[in-house]
Design an enzyme around this catalytic site. Sequence first.
Site, PDB file in Angstrom:
ATOM      1  N   MET A 118       2.251 -14.709  -2.240  1.00 37.61           N
ATOM      2  CA  MET A 118       2.749 -14.075  -1.014  1.00 37.61           C
ATOM      3  C   MET A 118       2.919 -12.558  -1.174  1.00 37.61           C
ATOM      4  O   MET A 118       2.578 -11.790  -0.275  1.00 37.61           O
ATOM      5  CB  MET A 118       4.076 -14.707  -0.587  1.00 37.61           C
ATOM      6  CG  MET A 118       4.493 -14.307   0.817  1.00 37.61           C
ATOM      7  SD  MET A 118       6.102 -14.946   1.324  1.00 37.61           S
ATOM      8  CE  MET A 118       5.781 -16.693   1.467  1.00 37.61           C
ATOM      9  N   ARG A 156     -15.914 -16.201  28.573  1.00 39.62           N
ATOM     10  CA  ARG A 156     -14.472 -16.008  28.366  1.00 39.62           C
ATOM     11  C   ARG A 156     -13.769 -15.521  29.622  1.00 39.62           C
ATOM     12  O   ARG A 156     -12.579 -15.750  29.811  1.00 39.62           O
ATOM     13  CB  ARG A 156     -14.274 -15.011  27.228  1.00 39.62           C
ATOM     14  CG  ARG A 156     -12.855 -14.838  26.757  1.00 39.62           C
ATOM     15  CD  ARG A 156     -12.761 -13.960  25.534  1.00 39.62           C
ATOM     16  NE  ARG A 156     -13.062 -12.561  25.810  1.00 39.62           N
ATOM     17  CZ  ARG A 156     -12.992 -11.589  24.903  1.00 39.62           C
ATOM     18  NH1 ARG A 156     -12.615 -11.866  23.672  1.00 39.62           N
ATOM     19  NH2 ARG A 156     -13.285 -10.347  25.218  1.00 39.62           N
ATOM     20  N   TYR A 208      -0.330 -19.890  -9.061  1.00 42.45           N
ATOM     21  CA  TYR A 208      -0.105 -21.245  -8.552  1.00 42.45           C
ATOM     22  C   TYR A 208      -1.342 -22.119  -8.738  1.00 42.45           C
ATOM     23  O   TYR A 208      -2.469 -21.660  -8.539  1.00 42.45           O
ATOM     24  CB  TYR A 208       0.236 -21.192  -7.066  1.00 42.45           C
ATOM     25  CG  TYR A 208       1.568 -20.527  -6.788  1.00 42.45           C
ATOM     26  CD1 TYR A 208       2.755 -21.075  -7.279  1.00 42.45           C
ATOM     27  CD2 TYR A 208       1.632 -19.363  -6.039  1.00 42.45           C
ATOM     28  CE1 TYR A 208       3.978 -20.453  -7.015  1.00 42.45           C
ATOM     29  CE2 TYR A 208       2.840 -18.747  -5.763  1.00 42.45           C
ATOM     30  CZ  TYR A 208       4.011 -19.294  -6.262  1.00 42.45           C
ATOM     31  OH  TYR A 208       5.214 -18.699  -6.002  1.00 42.45           O
ATOM     32  N   LYS A 234      -6.536  -2.608  21.440  1.00 44.63           N
ATOM     33  CA  LYS A 234      -5.764  -3.861  21.461  1.00 44.63           C
ATOM     34  C   LYS A 234      -5.288  -4.226  20.053  1.00 44.63           C
ATOM     35  O   LYS A 234      -5.811  -3.699  19.066  1.00 44.63           O
ATOM     36  CB  LYS A 234      -6.628  -4.967  22.058  1.00 44.63           C
ATOM     37  CG  LYS A 234      -7.884  -5.259  21.249  1.00 44.63           C
ATOM     38  CD  LYS A 234      -8.894  -6.074  22.054  1.00 44.63           C
ATOM     39  CE  LYS A 234     -10.113  -6.392  21.217  1.00 44.63           C
ATOM     40  NZ  LYS A 234     -11.227  -6.881  22.031  1.00 44.63           N
TER      41      LYS A 234
END
Length: 370
Positions: free
Chosen positions: A313, A139, A264, A41
């Site tokens: 990023m 689930r 940053y 998956k």
Amino acid sequence: MNDVFPVSPPRAWAEINLGALKRNLAVAREACAGELMAVVKAGAYGHGLEEIVKALAAEKIAFFGVANVGEARRIRNAGVETRIYLLGATWSQERAEIVARDWTPCISSLAEAEQFHLLAAAHNKRLKVHLAVDTGMGRGGFVADHLAETLAQLEKFENLEIEGIGSHLPSADEDVEFTLKQFSRFRAIVNELGGTEKFKWIHLSNSAGLLGYEQGLCNLSRPGLMLYGISPLPSFQEKLETVMILKSRVTLVRTLPAGHGISYGRQFVTTKPTRVATVGIGYGDGYPRCVSGKGADVWIRGQRYPIIGRVTMDQMMVDVTANEEITEGDEVEIFGPNIPVTEIAEKAETIAWEIFTGITPRVTRLYQME
Ligand SMILES: *Cc1c(COP(=O)(O)O)cnc(C)c1O
């Protein structure tokens, strides 16, 4: 557009070793005694669905385990004919395709069973399905009371063949006592429903269940993470080989004076002249930004070097003061054999599964067979 200038090499790439994948599969096979459903998956946990299923198709796998019909289609479009098992609940609208293409759903309710039965009847076929039982995951599956009654009702749908029974382990890597109870509960359920004669496939284990526990009467296991080289139980890690190495390159090296902010928010400020390497990977490639400031390292020229300041990023900064030779173009291991992905996951307060599946499409996947 680009037939004049050279195609630039990727700044971030993942080297994926299909030989290691196959050797990890062999470890799973040895542990399980029975057969394997390889869980692929989420693009084979970020390793690339098509390439992984093609590599494993020749390895005698009973099923590929997928999350949804889109993944199932991609496996068929890749030319792989191995049986496909849908690990979770399906949408009503998807079921016609599942029946038409003989994919194998797990059944959690009488309503879905009835729809599968009707669709199979319209195709004049018997669809193989597995009975999902909830022994603690919460689930999916039938809650494990009155199961004999449930099975009797399912058996009235004559266009369904209840070929298997499965359940899932929520804490096999965290709670041995609960997991042992689950194994014995599951055994009791199978016996109550008619024993091992009744079902062709009986399955409970994910990677942790497979590595850490006796499989009892199970004859099918559903390993995911371990195939990709990571053991959820650290004591078995040495049996497995790294499959993915995430790499990038140094794009720039500069010496910055003391008192210079890095990245940053200026969360890191140099206290002395510092050689700073800028590396061409960031959270846009799936490296977790929240690792910033947590003391994570990368690997360059055979040594660890610390990431400094916030991950951006497309780029991150690394303190390479300790090695004057490091230069533009040097290869950087972000995670792999020297920087375990589990280490990054811990610093990001998450799990290796999430780091792998978070590697974005911008990262070129390169396949090797070693
Ligand atoms: C994802 C999944 C697995 C594989 O789990 P790993 O911990 O990656 O081995 C097995 N079974 C089910 C039902 C799953 O959803």
